[in-house]
Design an enzyme around this catalytic site. Structure first.
Site, PDB file in Angstrom:
ATOM      1  N   LYS A  11      17.869   0.580   6.078  1.00 46.85           N
ATOM      2  CA  LYS A  11      17.971  -0.854   6.359  1.00 46.85           C
ATOM      3  C   LYS A  11      19.359  -1.231   6.837  1.00 46.85           C
ATOM      4  O   LYS A  11      19.513  -2.100   7.685  1.00 46.85           O
ATOM      5  CB  LYS A  11      17.580  -1.678   5.124  1.00 46.85           C
ATOM      6  CG  LYS A  11      16.086  -1.637   4.840  1.00 46.85           C
ATOM      7  CD  LYS A  11      15.682  -2.600   3.745  1.00 46.85           C
ATOM      8  CE  LYS A  11      14.168  -2.647   3.607  1.00 46.85           C
ATOM      9  NZ  LYS A  11      13.707  -3.450   2.490  1.00 46.85           N
ATOM     10  N   LYS A  43       2.764   1.818   8.973  1.00 46.24           N
ATOM     11  CA  LYS A  43       2.088   0.946   8.002  1.00 46.24           C
ATOM     12  C   LYS A  43       2.143  -0.512   8.449  1.00 46.24           C
ATOM     13  O   LYS A  43       3.099  -0.921   9.115  1.00 46.24           O
ATOM     14  CB  LYS A  43       2.683   1.131   6.610  1.00 46.24           C
ATOM     15  CG  LYS A  43       3.851   0.248   6.264  1.00 46.24           C
ATOM     16  CD  LYS A  43       4.154   0.315   4.783  1.00 46.24           C
ATOM     17  CE  LYS A  43       5.289  -0.652   4.437  1.00 46.24           C
ATOM     18  NZ  LYS A  43       4.873  -2.048   4.363  1.00 46.24           N
ATOM     19  N   LYS A 101       5.241  -6.742   6.851  1.00 46.33           N
ATOM     20  CA  LYS A 101       5.694  -8.120   7.116  1.00 46.33           C
ATOM     21  C   LYS A 101       6.800  -8.133   8.147  1.00 46.33           C
ATOM     22  O   LYS A 101       6.929  -9.066   8.927  1.00 46.33           O
ATOM     23  CB  LYS A 101       6.256  -8.748   5.833  1.00 46.33           C
ATOM     24  CG  LYS A 101       5.246  -9.089   4.795  1.00 46.33           C
ATOM     25  CD  LYS A 101       5.899 -10.012   3.767  1.00 46.33           C
ATOM     26  CE  LYS A 101       5.577  -9.569   2.366  1.00 46.33           C
ATOM     27  NZ  LYS A 101       6.720  -9.093   1.604  1.00 46.33           N
TER      28      LYS A 101
HETATM   29  P1  ATP Z   1       8.582  -5.523   4.416  1.00 45.80           P
HETATM   30  O1  ATP Z   1       8.118  -5.010   5.755  1.00 45.80           O
HETATM   31  O2  ATP Z   1       9.481  -6.711   4.523  1.00 45.80           O
HETATM   32  O3  ATP Z   1       9.133  -4.446   3.509  1.00 45.80           O
HETATM   33  P2  ATP Z   1       6.021  -5.317   3.202  1.00 45.80           P
HETATM   34  O4  ATP Z   1       4.875  -5.686   4.069  1.00 45.80           O
HETATM   35  O5  ATP Z   1       6.327  -3.867   3.035  1.00 45.80           O
HETATM   36  O6  ATP Z   1       7.284  -6.115   3.707  1.00 45.80           O
HETATM   37  P3  ATP Z   1       6.599  -5.812   0.403  1.00 45.80           P
HETATM   38  O7  ATP Z   1       6.892  -7.181  -0.152  1.00 45.80           O
HETATM   39  O8  ATP Z   1       7.752  -4.883   0.628  1.00 45.80           O
HETATM   40  O9  ATP Z   1       5.765  -5.974   1.776  1.00 45.80           O
HETATM   41  O10 ATP Z   1       5.554  -5.062  -0.535  1.00 45.80           O
HETATM   42  C1  ATP Z   1       4.746  -5.738  -1.474  1.00 45.80           C
HETATM   43  C2  ATP Z   1       3.684  -4.787  -1.995  1.00 45.80           C
HETATM   44  O11 ATP Z   1       2.734  -4.505  -0.936  1.00 45.80           O
HETATM   45  C3  ATP Z   1       4.233  -3.422  -2.434  1.00 45.80           C
HETATM   46  O12 ATP Z   1       3.549  -3.038  -3.613  1.00 45.80           O
HETATM   47  C4  ATP Z   1       3.878  -2.485  -1.302  1.00 45.80           C
HETATM   48  O13 ATP Z   1       3.691  -1.148  -1.770  1.00 45.80           O
HETATM   49  C5  ATP Z   1       2.568  -3.097  -0.784  1.00 45.80           C
HETATM   50  N1  ATP Z   1       2.353  -2.839   0.657  1.00 45.80           N
HETATM   51  C6  ATP Z   1       3.135  -3.273   1.661  1.00 45.80           C
HETATM   52  N2  ATP Z   1       2.623  -2.894   2.854  1.00 45.80           N
HETATM   53  C7  ATP Z   1       1.487  -2.188   2.593  1.00 45.80           C
HETATM   54  C8  ATP Z   1       0.487  -1.526   3.405  1.00 45.80           C
HETATM   55  N3  ATP Z   1       0.575  -1.518   4.729  1.00 45.80           N
HETATM   56  N4  ATP Z   1      -0.547  -0.914   2.808  1.00 45.80           N
HETATM   57  C9  ATP Z   1      -0.639  -0.916   1.457  1.00 45.80           C
HETATM   58  N5  ATP Z   1       0.255  -1.518   0.626  1.00 45.80           N
HETATM   59  C10 ATP Z   1       1.304  -2.156   1.172  1.00 45.80           C
HETATM   60 MG    MG Z   2       8.163  -3.198   1.979  1.00 46.00          MG
END
Ligand code: ATP
Ligand code: MG
Length: 432
Positions: free
Chosen positions: A201, A296, A299
């Site tokens: 990051k 994956k 967000k």
């Molecule tokens: P960022 O891209 O900002 O890291 P993110 O989409 O990864 O956001 P987080 O808030 O980091 O979301 O993760 C929240 C929860 O969602 C965590 O438990 C993470 O393991 C799960 N998660 C995030 N993306 C996925 C995905 N594509 N598939 C399954 N689980 C996910």
């Molecule tokens: Mg994440």
């Protein structure tokens, strides 16, 4: 909508809940190589067995991170049956959270929040919105509180039940930041420099623009977990290094200040912190991007086209599925490494419909992309629409949401303050 009706929807009767848990677990297990019963027959005894073996060793856990998977094997499960351990003194405690950054998407739902709905029936659960983590990278201050409320409402709309789980905002329980400071004094900076997420990051953000919080937030995460003496932490594979760090910090502080040293300070003695274990969700619950089946869904991905947000209106969902990446192979199939998008879209369809893999294969193997996309779009809309309706109801009653968060933070603070006061005492601070 009246509060009574809302409460009826949110606090479903036990039979319905039991049905929902079975249905959810059945949906998750459909993605796994092992059948649904493995969760019940296998997972719980293995947790207990490992806990009792830890106790036999005088509670000393190896520092290497041990993880528990929701889909453990029959062999593991049956091997433990003749040494059934005594149940733990208190209910196994599970904590987890989502950052209020961006919009909650299908990956967050299928990979995290939907699993929590099942966990809340099995364990003592605390689910929080980790707003203090959302400021580790540049963010929009006016959006933070809105995103925090919205994420809390999504938890509720997805079926997290405030009569079972404590739902709260991390910054509303002051002990998180206080314990983080105390833990920081025992965390060697070299441990933080090793964190892969920090390296990645900070490289992305440009080293000059990176705040100290990006380096130290794993200590805050340790605080989030250790404050509640958590037994299990559901984490994605990307978070296992942070959980390992949490365990190392717990063991270090236990050694530095716990046991006899704490007793001499007037304390109870013994460990200050429970050393937690990871609960890794089934591999199939990893949802991939709509524009690249090898990355994956996330967000922070720049294109909104790459994800289905839980609150996307029907026409947006329709449009995103219409334009999502596919391939030119005939028919549809799971598990072909040359067809990651096909596997991802079929898996999404399978989880949200609750069908088995075999049912999905029978239904879809001869479909072309055009007809499958219509089927998938309809299934997504059907699944997400009730969540969206509940979300609107919850958001239209701010008093209700505030009440849930207040109650949740009150319950959380009761547990957290005990741990925090113990640590203050063991570290030699003057009592307030
Ligand atoms: P960022 O891209 O900002 O890291 P993110 O989409 O990864 O956001 P987080 O808030 O980091 O979301 O993760 C929240 C929860 O969602 C965590 O438990 C993470 O393991 C799960 N998660 C995030 N993306 C996925 C995905 N594509 N598939 C399954 N689980 C996910
Ligand atoms: Mg994440």
């Amino acid at each position: 909508m009246s509060r009574a009706l809302l409460s009826h929807i949110l606090h479903r009767p036990p039979l319905l809940l039991a049905y929902a848990v079975l249905r959810d677990l059945a949906a998750a297990s459909a993605l796994l190589p092992s059948p649904l019963t493995l969760f019940f027959v296998g997972f719980l005894p293995v947790v207990w067995l490992r806990r009792s073996r830890g106790a036999e060793r005088g509670g000393a856990l190896p520092s290497r991170l041990r993880t528990l998977r929701l889909n453990c094997s029959v062999a593991e499960a049956t091997a433990s049956s003749d040494e059934a351990p005594a149940p733990p003194a208190r209910k196994t405690r599970v904590v987890s959270g989502v950052q209020p950054t961006g919009l909650v998407h299908l990956g967050n739902y299928l990979g995290a929040i939907k699993n929590w709905v099942s966990l809340q029936d099995l364990y003592e659960t605390l689910f929080f919105i980790v707003d203090l983590h959302a400021i580790t990278l540049p963010y929009e201050a006016p959006q933070l509180s809105k995103a925090t409320r919205s994420t809390a409402a999504i938890y509720l709309a997805c079926g997290i039940d405030s009569s079972k789980a404590s739902i709260f905002v991390q910054s509303h329980v002051r002990a998180h930041v206080e314990l983080m400071w105390l833990l920081s004094s025992s965390t060697p900076i070299g441990w933080l420099n090793r964190m892969i997420q920090f390296k990645e990051k900070s490289r992305k953000a440009g080293d000059e623009n990176v705040g100290v919080a990006l380096l130290t937030y794993p200590v805050l995460m340790a605080s989030d977990i250790l404050l509640y003496q958590s037994d299990l932490v559901p984490v994605g594979e990307d978070q296992t290094q942070h959980l390992e760090l949490t365990r190392e910090i717990a063991e270090r502080v236990n050694n530095l200040y716990g046991g006899r040293k704490w007793k001499k300070m007037g304390g109870r003695g013994g460990s200050l912190f429970k050393v937690p274990e990871a609960l890794i969700p089934p591999a199939g619950a990893r949802v991939m991007s709509l524009t690249d089946g090898l990355s994956k869904m996330s967000k922070s991905a720049p294109s909104d086209q790459s994800r289905i947000n839980l609150l996307d209106p029907k026409d947006v969902i329709m449009n995103k599925i219409k334009r999502c990446k596919t391939d030119s192979f005939p028919g549809l199939e799971f598990d072909n490494p040359e067809r990651p998008e096909c596997n991802n879209l079929l898996s999404i369809y399978q989880i949200i419909t609750g069908k088995t893999k075999e049912e999905v294969i029978r239904e879809c193997e001869n479909m072309n992309w055009g007809s499958f996309k219509i089927t998938l779009t309809d299934a997504l809309i059907d699944h997400l629409q009730p969540i969206q309706v509940r979300y609107e109801e919850i958001m239209s009653d701010p008093g209700y949401l505030d009440g849930v968060l207040l109650e949740g933070s009150g319950k959380a603070a009761e547990i957290a303050d005990i741990t925090l006061n113990n640590v203050y005492q063991a570290m030699g601070f003057l009592r307030r």
